[in-house]
Every structure is written in C-alpha cells, then in structure tokens.
Design a protein around this motif. Structure first.
Motif, mmCIF file in Angstrom:
data_model
loop_
_atom_site.group_PDB
_atom_site.id
_atom_site.type_symbol
_atom_site.label_atom_id
_atom_site.label_comp_id
_atom_site.label_asym_id
_atom_site.label_seq_id
_atom_site.Cartn_x
_atom_site.Cartn_y
_atom_site.Cartn_z
ATOM 1 N N TYR A 162 -9.326 2.214 0.681
ATOM 2 C CA TYR A 162 -8.491 2.874 1.761
ATOM 3 C C TYR A 162 -7.950 4.083 1.437
ATOM 4 O O TYR A 162 -7.488 4.379 0.500
ATOM 5 N N ALA A 163 -7.750 4.962 2.446
ATOM 6 C CA ALA A 163 -6.818 6.123 2.433
ATOM 7 C C ALA A 163 -5.639 5.664 2.244
ATOM 8 O O ALA A 163 -4.919 4.786 2.855
ATOM 9 N N GLN A 164 -4.790 6.566 1.801
ATOM 10 C CA GLN A 164 -3.164 6.486 1.674
ATOM 11 C C GLN A 164 -2.431 6.819 3.149
ATOM 12 O O GLN A 164 -1.528 6.318 3.349
ATOM 13 N N HIS A 165 -3.428 7.846 3.557
ATOM 14 C CA HIS A 165 -2.735 8.445 5.028
ATOM 15 C C HIS A 165 -3.627 8.712 5.883
ATOM 16 O O HIS A 165 -4.635 9.267 5.040
ATOM 17 N N SER A 172 6.108 4.182 3.725
ATOM 18 C CA SER A 172 7.402 4.599 3.642
ATOM 19 C C SER A 172 7.703 5.903 2.780
ATOM 20 O O SER A 172 8.557 6.607 3.013
ATOM 21 N N GLU A 173 6.518 6.287 1.979
ATOM 22 C CA GLU A 173 6.636 7.632 1.439
ATOM 23 C C GLU A 173 5.952 8.705 2.264
ATOM 24 O O GLU A 173 5.579 9.943 1.728
ATOM 25 N N GLU A 212 7.664 -3.688 3.629
ATOM 26 C CA GLU A 212 7.901 -3.200 2.109
ATOM 27 C C GLU A 212 9.605 -2.686 2.308
ATOM 28 O O GLU A 212 9.632 -1.508 2.729
ATOM 29 N N PRO A 213 10.419 -3.324 1.900
ATOM 30 C CA PRO A 213 11.649 -2.727 1.972
ATOM 31 C C PRO A 213 11.749 -1.600 0.982
ATOM 32 O O PRO A 213 11.513 -1.683 -0.311
ATOM 33 N N PRO A 214 12.067 -0.472 1.291
ATOM 34 C CA PRO A 214 12.063 0.942 0.568
ATOM 35 C C PRO A 214 12.848 0.816 -0.721
ATOM 36 O O PRO A 214 12.711 1.134 -1.822
ATOM 37 N N GLU A 215 13.963 -0.062 -0.578
ATOM 38 C CA GLU A 215 14.917 0.017 -1.802
ATOM 39 C C GLU A 215 14.544 -0.956 -2.975
ATOM 40 O O GLU A 215 15.021 -0.787 -4.104
ATOM 41 N N LEU A 216 13.154 -1.709 -2.829
ATOM 42 C CA LEU A 216 12.766 -2.334 -3.905
ATOM 43 C C LEU A 216 11.245 -1.746 -4.435
ATOM 44 O O LEU A 216 11.034 -2.145 -5.484
#
Ligand code: G3P
Length: 219
Positions: free
Chosen positions: A57-60, A91-92, A138-142
């Motif tokens: 899969y592509a990342q974006h 999230s990135e 995906e909680p970004p803080e984790l």
C-alpha cells in the motif's frame, strides 16, 4: 475473517531503499508461512520495487487528477507502481475532510483499498461515513512509544468498532500505535479490530523477521 497487518515503513532508514526490499521479503515470507495478510507500506520512492516482492500500500495519496501538479502523489501513479491500496490521512500526513473524501472516491475508482487513519472515536465515526474499506484509529500520543493502544487505551478501539458499526457495518476497523508483540495484536482483535497498522515495533527491531514472526504467533 483473518486479520490484516499493515507494516508502515514510514521514513525509517531501516526500511528505506535496499532495506525496504529486505523488509518486503520478510513480509512476504511471514505472510506465506502464517497465511495472514501482511501488507507493506513503503515510501513512494520504494513502492514499485517493493510491490514486486509483496503486497504493498502507498503511505499517502493526493486527490489530484493527471496534469500540472508538481511534487504531488497521483493516485494513478501509485496504482501503476503496483500499490493495491493506500493509507489516507495518516497522523503524520493529515488531509482536510474534503480531501479525504476525494481520496476515498478516487481509490474506489482505481480499485485501491482505502485505509483512512483517524485519531479518536469522533474522527473514526466521521471517516466511516465516507465509506472507506478500513478506518485505522491511532491515538497520536501512543505512536512510536511501544505502549500498545490495545492495552493502554482499549476503549478507543471498542468505541471505534461500535461507532463504525452504527454508521456503516461494511467498513472494517484497524488500530495502531505502539503495537509490537503478539499479545498487543490479540488484544486488538479481541476488542473487535480486523487488524493492526504498525511500524516501529517491526521496523526498528534488531531482527525484523523474528519480530514479525513473533507478532503473528498467537493468531
Ligand atoms: O502507521 C503506524 C503507526 O503510526 C504506528 O506507529 O511505531 O507506534 O507502531 P508505531
């Protein structure tokens, strides 16, 4: 239904260039041995070569049509490079809601599996309304902490599964952030997830193959 495991190569050097190819071969081998669907998500520069070795899969992707868009990620190019799906709104690499909607539509037209990433139950609910194939919460803080979302924040998974079921039961839920071992994966599945999206637990492991084999050992 067998769980899906997406290994996000991000921009880690351990998963770039020649090392992306090695990791792709690891994904292919462990997928073959385990009978599970293990998908590589390499950087776009490595996508074509990785896709010769394993499912990728592509990342974006960007919601653009062919033409004058220098430096963007054309969905048709991803398809022709061999991608069978794409992450959207990681999230990135956040997108606007309108762009996410356009990406989901374009992915569907090109027969690319769409995985829309979200950060909490509310955004998961909104993403499910756009009818992607998967929503990945995906909680970004984790992210990148090694603290598994399925154990540190199980409610975000069960709550997401519940919210998606109400909006559109055809959309499947994945989770990610800090997942690195078999117990994390089993916990995610027990909470109703169809699989996981993970990176550092495999990419940064001293032995990537051993880490991936151990991850799937209890499924
Ligand atoms: O896309 C996967 C991701 O953001 C989780 O990263 O390193 O916590 O597995 P990691």
């Amino acid at each position: 239904m067998k769980p899906i495991i997406i290994v996000n190569f991000k921009t880690y050097l351990e998963a770039t260039g020649e090392r992306a190819l090695k990791l792709a071969e690891v994904c292919a081998r462990v997928s073959e041995e385990s009978g599970l669907s293990i998908v590589a998500a390499p950087q776009s520069a490595d996508l074509h070569r990785v896709a010769q070795l394993t499912r990728a899969y592509a990342q974006h992707m960007d919601p653009i049509t062919p033409g004058s868009h220098t430096g963007w990620m054309l969905p048709h190019a991803l398809k022709q490079a061999g991608a069978t799906g794409t992450l959207i709104n990681h999230s990135e690499r956040r997108l606007t809601l309108a762009d996410i909607d356009a990406c989901v539509h374009m992915a569907r037209e090109l027969e690319l599996t769409s995985v829309v990433c979200t950060n909490n139950i509310a955004t998961t609910r909104a993403a499910a309304a756009l009818e992607p194939d998967y929503v990945a919460v995906e909680p970004p803080e984790l992210i990148g902490t090694g603290i598994a979302v399925s154990r540190a924040d199980p409610e975000v998974i069960s709550g997401s599964v519940d919210a998606v079921r109400r909006v559109n039961p055809k959309v499947r839920v994945l989770c990610g952030a800090g997942i690195s071992n078999a117990d994390d994966l089993v916990a995610a599945i027990e909470l109703g997830a169809h699989g996981v999206l993970l990176a550092s637990g495999i990419v940064k492991a001293p032995d990537q193959e051993e880490a991936l084999r151990a991850l799937v050992s209890k499924v």
